[in-house]
Scaffold this motif. Structure first.
Motif, mmCIF file in Angstrom:
data_model
loop_
_atom_site.group_PDB
_atom_site.id
_atom_site.type_symbol
_atom_site.label_atom_id
_atom_site.label_comp_id
_atom_site.label_asym_id
_atom_site.label_seq_id
_atom_site.Cartn_x
_atom_site.Cartn_y
_atom_site.Cartn_z
ATOM 1 N N GLU A 1 -4.657 9.459 4.709
ATOM 2 C CA GLU A 1 -3.043 9.519 4.825
ATOM 3 C C GLU A 1 -2.645 9.238 6.144
ATOM 4 O O GLU A 1 -1.977 8.311 6.442
ATOM 5 N N GLU B 1 -1.180 -5.446 0.262
ATOM 6 C CA GLU B 1 -2.509 -5.187 0.757
ATOM 7 C C GLU B 1 -3.801 -6.454 0.252
ATOM 8 O O GLU B 1 -3.028 -6.948 -0.480
ATOM 9 N N LEU C 1 0.276 4.305 1.361
ATOM 10 C CA LEU C 1 -0.059 5.264 2.095
ATOM 11 C C LEU C 1 0.766 4.752 3.656
ATOM 12 O O LEU C 1 1.275 5.049 4.582
ATOM 13 N N ASP C 2 0.934 3.149 3.850
ATOM 14 C CA ASP C 2 1.256 2.925 4.766
ATOM 15 C C ASP C 2 3.212 2.102 4.343
ATOM 16 O O ASP C 2 3.410 1.154 5.909
ATOM 17 N N THR D 1 3.297 15.061 1.365
ATOM 18 C CA THR D 1 1.668 14.750 0.625
ATOM 19 C C THR D 1 1.629 15.481 -0.644
ATOM 20 O O THR D 1 2.589 16.474 -1.316
ATOM 21 N N MET E 1 -4.054 6.398 8.388
ATOM 22 C CA MET E 1 -3.634 4.852 8.196
ATOM 23 C C MET E 1 -1.588 5.281 8.773
ATOM 24 O O MET E 1 -1.142 4.540 8.944
ATOM 25 N N LYS E 2 -1.467 5.794 8.661
ATOM 26 C CA LYS E 2 0.509 5.924 9.215
ATOM 27 C C LYS E 2 0.400 6.095 10.749
ATOM 28 O O LYS E 2 1.095 5.604 11.124
ATOM 29 N N HIS E 3 -0.855 7.010 11.445
ATOM 30 C CA HIS E 3 -0.520 7.124 12.619
ATOM 31 C C HIS E 3 -1.699 6.030 13.615
ATOM 32 O O HIS E 3 -1.810 6.175 14.248
ATOM 33 N N HIS E 4 -2.427 5.238 12.237
ATOM 34 C CA HIS E 4 -2.835 4.283 13.063
ATOM 35 C C HIS E 4 -4.649 5.048 13.823
ATOM 36 O O HIS E 4 -4.596 4.237 14.653
ATOM 37 N N ARG F 1 2.280 -1.281 3.880
ATOM 38 C CA ARG F 1 2.317 -2.447 4.156
ATOM 39 C C ARG F 1 1.725 -3.162 3.358
ATOM 40 O O ARG F 1 0.734 -2.645 2.278
ATOM 41 N N ASN G 1 1.031 -0.648 -0.193
ATOM 42 C CA ASN G 1 -0.019 -0.080 -0.072
ATOM 43 C C ASN G 1 1.333 1.416 -0.127
ATOM 44 O O ASN G 1 1.813 1.036 0.751
#
Length: 280
Positions: free
Chosen positions: A236, A131, A126-127, A225, A239-242, A129, A124
């Motif tokens: 964004e 997908e 954005l993060d 960004t 997802m980055k900071h949950h 991880r 992904n």
């Protein structure tokens, strides 16, 4: 080009989305429904295409369907039902809410997937991880899926990561951006227009208030960004900071004024995100 191993496709079309407020598969983007757009990409390269539907979905479709085996099993329920139908084939699982998913992305996955790996997928943007909702799952993943669900676990991403999948960077960085809300559909439209001249990076300063400030490393951060709107920026950082709060419970401020989520994000923007506060 077809892969060297048998593969079928499963399109996750679900039902009425709580966040979108309607069936996402029927949403229209650039004159076509999201379902039709996905079918146009997938069907020329994978002959057997099925639609994944809820356990009690009684709608009629022009394509064959595979119903979940139980009520409300989550995204993994579709894969579970697919392996129950055919445990000896690889299943390409794709969500229907990816308006910018394209042929180049699909071909990259099909042509480079290693059948000795339990799964092959993209990272992904954005993060970073894996997908899970654009992934090729090999038959070897079926047993692990059964064990995972038997342990009453439901997170599709954590399941995919438990397989130690083969991963690829996205050839088209926007291909897996999804649309869970109307504001995100607008963001994708804006991003597509901007991408015609190349993705534009900008630096913004974000201040987090209330509950959000406790969920980030610092209450203020500078961020580079490519988001086009305030909605894209919040997704964004969510997802980055949950972050625990979805967009519909947060208000956006730009240059000290409350603004709509569709507001374009300017270079050097001073942004604040405010959660609900007790007492109003």
């Amino acid at each position: 080009m077809s892969p060297s191993f048998p593969v079928k496709a499963l399109l996750l079309i679900g039902g009425k989305s709580r966040r979108m407020g309607r069936d996402k598969a029927s949403l229209v983007f650039e004159g076509k429904s999201l379902l039709d757009r996905t079918l146009e990409v997938v069907t020329p390269h994978i002959g057997d295409v099925y639609l994944s539907v809820a356990h009690d979905d009684e709608r009629s479709f022009s394509r064959p369907v595979i119903a979940d085996l139980s009520p409300d099993p989550g995204p993994l329920g579709g894969l579970q039902a697919a392996f129950a139908k055919d445990p000896d084939t690889a299943w390409f699982v794709i969500a229907c809410d990816l308006p910018l998913f394209d042929e180049a992305t699909l071909l990259h996955l099909l042509e480079n997937a290693d059948p000795s790996q339990a799964a092959s997928c993209f990272l992904n943007r954005l993060d970073g991880r894996a997908e899970p909702l654009c992934t090729l799952y090999q038959p070897s993943a079926a047993k692990q899926l059964a064990d995972y669900l038997a342990a009453d676990r439901r997170c599709a991403r954590k399941f995919l990561e438990s397989l130690s999948p083969q991963t690829f960077p996205l050839p088209n960085p926007l291909a897996l951006d999804n649309a869970n809300r109307p504001e995100q559909l607008n963001e994708l439209n804006e991003l597509k227009l901007l991408a015609e001249d190349g993705m534009i990076s900008k630096e913004v300063t974000i201040t987090y208030f209330g509950k959000l400030s406790a969920e980030v490393p610092a209450a203020e951060e500078k961020l580079t960004t490519t988001a086009a709107t305030l909605a894209g920026l919040y997704e964004e950082v969510r997802m980055k900071h949950h972050l625990s709060l979805d967009l519909d419970t947060v208000k956006a401020v730009l240059a000290d004024e409350f603004v709509d989520w569709s507001t374009p994000l300017p270079e050097g923007g001073q942004v604040a995100f405010l959660p609900p506060f007790a007492g109003g």
